[in-house]
Design an enzyme around this catalytic site. Structure first.
Site, mmCIF file in Angstrom:
data_model
loop_
_atom_site.group_PDB
_atom_site.id
_atom_site.type_symbol
_atom_site.label_atom_id
_atom_site.label_comp_id
_atom_site.label_asym_id
_atom_site.label_seq_id
_atom_site.Cartn_x
_atom_site.Cartn_y
_atom_site.Cartn_z
ATOM 1 N N ASP A 9 0.851 -1.187 0.000
ATOM 2 C CA ASP A 9 0.000 0.000 0.000
ATOM 3 C C ASP A 9 0.886 1.236 0.000
ATOM 4 O OD1 ASP A 9 -2.392 1.379 -0.140
ATOM 5 O OD2 ASP A 9 -2.770 1.337 2.013
ATOM 6 N N GLY A 10 0.341 2.312 -0.519
ATOM 7 C CA GLY A 10 1.002 3.604 -0.519
ATOM 8 C C GLY A 10 0.061 4.654 0.044
ATOM 9 N N GLU A 47 2.572 3.845 -4.163
ATOM 10 C CA GLU A 47 2.029 2.513 -4.470
ATOM 11 C C GLU A 47 3.069 1.697 -5.248
ATOM 12 O OE1 GLU A 47 -0.753 1.258 -3.341
ATOM 13 O OE2 GLU A 47 -2.127 2.934 -2.961
ATOM 14 N N ASP A 69 -4.129 -2.522 -3.426
ATOM 15 C CA ASP A 69 -5.394 -1.803 -3.603
ATOM 16 C C ASP A 69 -5.249 -0.704 -4.656
ATOM 17 O OD1 ASP A 69 -4.008 0.210 -2.276
ATOM 18 O OD2 ASP A 69 -5.340 0.277 -0.550
ATOM 19 N N HIS A 124 -9.165 -0.136 2.338
ATOM 20 C CA HIS A 124 -9.918 0.278 3.528
ATOM 21 C C HIS A 124 -11.207 -0.539 3.668
ATOM 22 C CE1 HIS A 124 -7.023 3.490 3.704
ATOM 23 N NE2 HIS A 124 -7.319 3.785 2.449
ATOM 24 N N ASP A 134 -1.345 -0.141 5.080
ATOM 25 C CA ASP A 134 -1.812 1.239 5.133
ATOM 26 C C ASP A 134 -1.249 1.949 6.355
ATOM 27 O OD1 ASP A 134 -3.624 3.471 4.252
ATOM 28 O OD2 ASP A 134 -4.487 3.072 6.228
#
Length: 148
Positions: A9-10, A47, A69, A124, A134
């Site tokens: 994740d970024g 990301e 994501d 999320h 995250d």
């Protein structure tokens, strides 16, 4: 080939702004967490850095099940867009320059080494590893915002 699960994740505060990335690598039930960030960046770059950093951490060619994501990263590779951009001298179908060419070039080299299958996750949405990535990314983003 070893089979590795990778979760990425970024995050970015502002876009551009201070950003961070988080990666979890899992092999045979053992996990390794990686994270980092930059003072001035974009969410898409973070990301991508999460993916690149995870792949660079592997010491030998592996089969990687990559969970992200990021539709930008996932679709660009799985739908072949990045390969078209590369073939067309980093121009998109609309003839505008592709963004993040430096990171795409680095990622494509790594994708040649490893057998990577991309899986898109809704962000999320309570996925435990995505939520952990995250948290790592947001922490790095905040850390880089404070150290400016």
């Amino acid at each position: 080939m070893k089979i590795i699960e990778m979760f990425t994740d970024g995050a970015c505060s502002g876009n551009p702004g201070p950003g961070g990335w988080g990666t979890i690598l899992r092999y045979n039930g053992v996990e390794k967490e990686l994270s980092g960030g930059e003072h001035e960046t974009t969410n898409n770059r973070m990301e991508m850095m999460a993916v690149i950093s995870g792949l660079k951490a592997l010491k030998e060619p592996c089969e990687v099940h990559l969970f992200t994501d990021s539709k930008y990263v996932c679709d660009s590779v799985t739908k072949g867009w990045v390969y078209s951009w590369q073939k067309n001298n980093w121009k998109k179908a609309d003839k505008k320059p592709a963004l993040n060419v430096d990171l795409w070039e680095e990622m494509l080299l790594l994708l040649d080494i490893h057998k990577v299958t991309f899986f898109w996750l809704k962000g999320h949405n309570g996925h435990p590893e995505n939520e952990r990535c995250d948290k790592l990314a947001v922490f790095q983003s905040q850390k880089h915002a404070l150290s400016e």
